[in-house]
Design a protein around this motif. Structure first.
Motif, short mmCIF file in Angstrom:
data_model
loop_
_atom_site.label_atom_id
_atom_site.label_comp_id
_atom_site.label_asym_id
_atom_site.label_seq_id
_atom_site.Cartn_x
_atom_site.Cartn_y
_atom_site.Cartn_z
N GLY A 1 -2.13 -2.85 -112.71
CA GLY A 1 -3.07 -2.93 -113.81
C GLY A 1 -2.59 -2.15 -115.01
O GLY A 1 -1.40 -1.85 -115.16
N TYR B 1 -2.89 -10.22 -116.68
CA TYR B 1 -2.55 -9.33 -115.57
C TYR B 1 -2.98 -9.94 -114.24
O TYR B 1 -2.20 -9.99 -113.28
CB TYR B 1 -3.22 -7.97 -115.75
CG TYR B 1 -2.35 -6.96 -116.48
CD1 TYR B 1 -1.45 -6.17 -115.79
CD2 TYR B 1 -2.44 -6.80 -117.85
CE1 TYR B 1 -0.67 -5.23 -116.44
CE2 TYR B 1 -1.66 -5.87 -118.52
CZ TYR B 1 -0.78 -5.10 -117.81
OH TYR B 1 0.01 -4.18 -118.47
N GLN B 2 -4.22 -10.40 -114.16
CA GLN B 2 -4.72 -10.92 -112.90
C GLN B 2 -4.07 -12.25 -112.54
O GLN B 2 -3.96 -12.59 -111.35
CB GLN B 2 -6.24 -11.08 -112.97
CG GLN B 2 -6.97 -9.77 -113.08
CD GLN B 2 -8.48 -9.91 -113.01
OE1 GLN B 2 -9.22 -9.12 -113.57
NE2 GLN B 2 -8.97 -10.90 -112.31
N SER C 1 -5.58 -6.55 -109.86
CA SER C 1 -5.29 -5.80 -111.08
C SER C 1 -6.57 -5.29 -111.72
O SER C 1 -7.57 -6.01 -111.81
CB SER C 1 -4.54 -6.68 -112.08
OG SER C 1 -3.35 -7.18 -111.50
#
Length: 322
Positions: A90, A112-113, A121
């Protein structure tokens, strides 16, 4: 895709590095914008954040953003070479707001995810102003599964939000956070406190919170203006859509009357028309900005309630001591 973790554990060293970065390595006022990358590992249902590093200040030009991405990749490669936790779990930011959710932050968290191929994240939000008042403010968030589905589709229309049952309160989900310190660190702190080397904290006794209240009120007023503008845009769209529907109804009625007259004269009816060519369908404004503004207003209200309640309690205590 693995199921998302239910909590996160942040190492004390990570917190110290975030504090040092956000406060500019001095005791002066904290920097306005700070961000960095979180590293760690996944231990069952717990996301452990064991390390982090700061990223340069973002700029508006694309080449500078490319340099930031290259810097992050190089740092992760160097961390991997020293056999440290190099898994990117993250990122973190500092903000004077409790929940500074904006379009940029939401899109970054979505990347990010999505790019890390799991939903683990997180986004750590550190508030330096509240920390300087004696209240550590560190919270963890991630996009909910409903928000990820809507982001994957790329549409934030009213219909899409209703289908996924997504509202401003369900866009982000807060992840329970736990600060972890090693046994050696606890022993060191106990020894320092017993020898008097560490002064007892006294910031929490400070009564004056006018600066924090003023900042929160100013941000809330700006957000109310944004909410008002968003409501006006959507109301204008509804009026234009209603006007267009009336025009379409009138056109169909005139068309039907003309066909009836032609049939009475024994003539062939008029051919079917493509109404989409005559009346271009109106695109509804995206509702993402409205959702984010509602989220921020709720956060400001909660922050004002906590600050005002804390100051009122202190005033009552001081009044009883007089």
């Amino acid at each position: 895709m693995a199921s998302a973790t239910t909590s996160c554990r942040v190492d004390g060293l990570v917190l110290l590095r975030i504090l040092r970065h956000c406060h500019g390595y001095t005791n002066e006022a904290p920097l306005d914008i700070c961000s960095g990358v979180l590293q760690g590992m996944i231990n069952g249902s717990v996301l452990e954040v064991t390390d982090c590093f700061a990223t340069p200040m973002e700029a508006s030009e694309e080449e500078d953003n490319d340099e930031i991405a290259e810097y992050s990749e190089q740092m992760l490669r160097l961390v991997r070479e020293v056999n440290s936790d190099h898994v990117q779990v993250g990122w973190y930011i500092s903000s004077l707001e409790r929940s500074p959710f904006s379009r940029v932050i939401m899109e970054t968290q979505y990347q990010y995810q999505r790019s890390l191929s799991h939903e683990h994240s997180i986004l750590l939000i550190y508030n330096p102003m509240e920390t300087m008042q004696g209240r550590l403010s560190l919270e963890a968030y991630r996009l909910s599964s409903k928000a990820m589905e809507v982001m994957n589709e790329g549409t934030f229309t009213e219909k899409s939000l209703q289908e996924h049952k997504l509202s401003w309160s369900s866009m982000f989900e807060q992840v329970p956070l736990d600060l972890h310190r090693s046994t050696l660190a606890n022993t060191l702190l106990l020894e320092l406190s017993s020898t008097g080397a560490v002064e007892p904290p006294h910031e929490f006794l400070t009564v004056g919170g006018s600066s924090q209240l003023e900042t929160c009120m100013r941000l809330m007023m700006d957000t109310v203006d944004d909410a008002s503008q968003d409501i006006n845009r959507y109301s204008q769209f509804l009026k234009q859509q209603q006007r267009q529907q009336q025009q379409i109804s009138q056109h169909k009625m005139r068309r039907q009357q003309e066909n009836t007259a032609r049939q009475q004269r024994g003539e062939a009816p008029l051919p079917e028309e493509d109404l989409d060519k005559l009346f271009k369908p109106m695109q509804a404004p995206p509702r993402l900005d409205g959702l984010l503004v509602s989220q921020q207003l709720s956060s400001y209200g909660k922050q004002l309630r906590e600050v005002a309640g804390s100051n009122l309690s202190k005033l009552l205590v001081l009044k009883s001591m007089q």
